[in-house]
Design a protein around this motif. Structure first.
Motif, PDB file in Angstrom:
ATOM      1  N   ASP A  11      29.030  28.442  33.297  1.00  0.00           N
ATOM      2  CA  ASP A  11      27.856  27.840  32.647  1.00  0.00           C
ATOM      3  C   ASP A  11      26.544  28.453  33.148  1.00  0.00           C
ATOM      4  OD1 ASP A  11      26.788  24.423  32.050  1.00  0.00           O
ATOM      5  OD2 ASP A  11      27.400  26.009  30.654  1.00  0.00           O
ATOM      6  N   HIS A  12      26.586  29.741  33.458  1.00  0.00           N
ATOM      7  CA  HIS A  12      25.389  30.370  34.004  1.00  0.00           C
ATOM      8  C   HIS A  12      24.297  30.476  32.958  1.00  0.00           C
ATOM      9  CE1 HIS A  12      26.747  31.525  38.014  1.00  0.00           C
ATOM     10  NE2 HIS A  12      27.941  31.703  37.476  1.00  0.00           N
ATOM     11  N   GLU A  13      23.092  30.249  33.405  1.00  0.00           N
ATOM     12  CA  GLU A  13      21.960  30.310  32.478  1.00  0.00           C
ATOM     13  C   GLU A  13      21.533  31.744  32.191  1.00  0.00           C
ATOM     14  OE1 GLU A  13      19.855  26.047  33.597  1.00  0.00           O
ATOM     15  OE2 GLU A  13      19.176  27.882  34.558  1.00  0.00           O
ATOM     16  N   ASN A  14      21.556  32.589  33.198  1.00  0.00           N
ATOM     17  CA  ASN A  14      20.972  33.924  33.060  1.00  0.00           C
ATOM     18  C   ASN A  14      22.007  34.966  32.655  1.00  0.00           C
ATOM     19  OD1 ASN A  14      18.450  32.970  34.193  1.00  0.00           O
ATOM     20  ND2 ASN A  14      19.482  33.008  36.170  1.00  0.00           N
ATOM     21  N   MET A  15      21.693  35.684  31.602  1.00  0.00           N
ATOM     22  CA  MET A  15      22.540  36.789  31.148  1.00  0.00           C
ATOM     23  C   MET A  15      21.654  37.980  30.837  1.00  0.00           C
ATOM     24  SD  MET A  15      25.409  34.811  28.831  1.00  0.00           S
ATOM     25  CE  MET A  15      26.617  36.145  28.894  1.00  0.00           C
ATOM     26  N   PHE A  16      22.188  39.166  31.065  1.00  0.00           N
ATOM     27  CA  PHE A  16      21.384  40.386  31.007  1.00  0.00           C
ATOM     28  C   PHE A  16      22.149  41.484  30.266  1.00  0.00           C
ATOM     29  CE2 PHE A  16      18.491  38.934  34.368  1.00  0.00           C
ATOM     30  CZ  PHE A  16      19.277  38.002  35.031  1.00  0.00           C
ATOM     31  N   GLU A  31      23.191  32.022  20.939  1.00  0.00           N
ATOM     32  CA  GLU A  31      23.334  30.742  20.237  1.00  0.00           C
ATOM     33  C   GLU A  31      24.121  29.733  21.064  1.00  0.00           C
ATOM     34  OE1 GLU A  31      21.898  29.975  17.292  1.00  0.00           O
ATOM     35  OE2 GLU A  31      20.890  31.912  17.498  1.00  0.00           O
ATOM     36  N   LYS A  32      25.003  30.239  21.920  1.00  0.00           N
ATOM     37  CA  LYS A  32      25.760  29.371  22.822  1.00  0.00           C
ATOM     38  C   LYS A  32      25.592  29.904  24.244  1.00  0.00           C
ATOM     39  CE  LYS A  32      29.311  27.954  19.554  1.00  0.00           C
ATOM     40  NZ  LYS A  32      30.763  27.870  19.281  1.00  0.00           N
ATOM     41  N   LYS A  33      25.711  29.027  25.190  1.00  0.00           N
ATOM     42  CA  LYS A  33      25.415  29.404  26.565  1.00  0.00           C
ATOM     43  C   LYS A  33      26.334  30.508  27.069  1.00  0.00           C
ATOM     44  CE  LYS A  33      23.516  27.122  30.542  1.00  0.00           C
ATOM     45  NZ  LYS A  33      23.206  25.834  31.147  1.00  0.00           N
ATOM     46  N   GLU A  34      27.578  30.512  26.615  1.00  0.00           N
ATOM     47  CA  GLU A  34      28.541  31.454  27.172  1.00  0.00           C
ATOM     48  C   GLU A  34      28.497  32.832  26.529  1.00  0.00           C
ATOM     49  OE1 GLU A  34      29.286  28.717  25.512  1.00  0.00           O
ATOM     50  OE2 GLU A  34      30.876  29.091  24.009  1.00  0.00           O
ATOM     51  N   ARG A  35      27.747  32.993  25.452  1.00  0.00           N
ATOM     52  CA  ARG A  35      27.801  34.244  24.694  1.00  0.00           C
ATOM     53  C   ARG A  35      26.413  34.848  24.521  1.00  0.00           C
ATOM     54  NH1 ARG A  35      31.833  36.130  21.189  1.00  0.00           N
ATOM     55  NH2 ARG A  35      32.936  34.163  21.599  1.00  0.00           N
ATOM     56  N   PHE A  36      26.321  36.141  24.826  1.00  0.00           N
ATOM     57  CA  PHE A  36      25.048  36.840  24.688  1.00  0.00           C
ATOM     58  C   PHE A  36      25.330  38.143  23.958  1.00  0.00           C
ATOM     59  CE2 PHE A  36      20.797  37.675  25.233  1.00  0.00           C
ATOM     60  CZ  PHE A  36      20.408  38.532  26.247  1.00  0.00           C
ATOM     61  N   SER A  37      24.747  38.316  22.803  1.00  0.00           N
ATOM     62  CA  SER A  37      25.042  39.472  21.959  1.00  0.00           C
ATOM     63  C   SER A  37      23.872  40.438  21.946  1.00  0.00           C
ATOM     64  CB  SER A  37      25.334  39.022  20.526  1.00  0.00           C
ATOM     65  OG  SER A  37      26.402  38.107  20.502  1.00  0.00           O
ATOM     66  N   LEU A  38      24.209  41.705  22.002  1.00  0.00           N
ATOM     67  CA  LEU A  38      23.212  42.775  21.865  1.00  0.00           C
ATOM     68  C   LEU A  38      23.403  43.414  20.503  1.00  0.00           C
ATOM     69  CD1 LEU A  38      21.009  44.536  23.334  1.00  0.00           C
ATOM     70  CD2 LEU A  38      22.884  46.089  23.913  1.00  0.00           C
TER      71      LEU A  38
END
Lengths: 113, 110
Positions: B28-33, B69-76
């Motif tokens: 459930d980490h907030e920060n994604m890079f 859109e969701k905490k677990e997924r970060f799209s480039l």
């Protein structure tokens, strides 16, 4: 301007010897300094963190020193093994802010059997 | 420990295509890079996110966008891929005392 400098030349070292890498920085006041290992074609892997009020940290065969006066960290691999061959990156972070790390470009180590 | 999964290890796309690179974490980490890494240039930050729907530009955001859109997924997203976007793309999760990286996606744009 802010800079993090690591030696761009690969360090070739004989198996069993101690490999020492340097990370110098300019115009940063980091709260933490970290070292990562990266193998070819893979993402970096976190190894060690040292805080600004710590002089030295050890983990198994790894040792890190942090001199905030010299603005320098040294990373040592003792009794080096061929499996230690990789690129090692240093990274800095401030106390406050958005959790961004600033990375050096890395220094390759080649351990010769 | 958090696990960071990037959907593809290798990807080949044509110039002008819209490209999606996905990154998923299992905590459930907030920060994604998102970083790209090129020989001699090191890791360069493209975008990061510190919460759902929150994003900030990094050092080289031009030609890229992101979605969280969701905490677990970060799209480039590469809106229109170009050959100078051929690179290794790395996703990371963490805080200022340590990141966990994914295995990377080697993208080639032809």
């Amino acid at each position: 301007s802010q800079k993090i400098e690591q030696n761009s030349e690969a360090l070739n070292i004989q198996e069993g010897k101690t490999a020492t890498l340097t990370c110098n920085y300019t115009n940063y006041s980091p709260a933490y300094l970290q070292w990562y290992r990266q193998d070819p074609g893979r993402g970096p892997v976190f190894l060690l963190l040292i805080r600004e009020n710590e002089k030295e940290k050890r983990k198994e065969r790894l040792k890190v020193t942090f001199d905030t006066t010299l603005k320098q960290s040294l990373f040592h691999i003792t009794a080096s093994q061929p499996a230690d061959s990789a690129t090692y990156l240093c990274a800095l972070s401030p106390y406050y802010g958005n959790n961004r790390l600033a990375f050096g470009k890395g220094n390759q180590v080649v351990v010769i059997p | 420990d958090v696990k960071v999964t990037q959907s593809s290890r290798y990807l080949v796309k044509r110039t002008g295509e819209k490209v999606f690179l996905e990154c998923v974490q299992d905590m459930d980490h907030e920060n994604m890079f998102w970083y790209r890494q090129d020989p001699g240039l090191g890791l360069r930050l493209i975008y990061f996110s510190y919460d759902v729907k929150m994003k900030e530009k990094g050092d080289i955001p031009e030609g890229y966008s992101v979605s969280r859109e969701k905490k677990e997924r970060f799209s480039l997203i590469l809106e229109s891929a170009s050959t100078n976007q051929t690179s290794m793309y790395l996703c990371a999760v963490g805080v200022n005392y340590g990141y966990t990286f994914g295995s990377g996606t080697r993208l080639t744009v032809v």
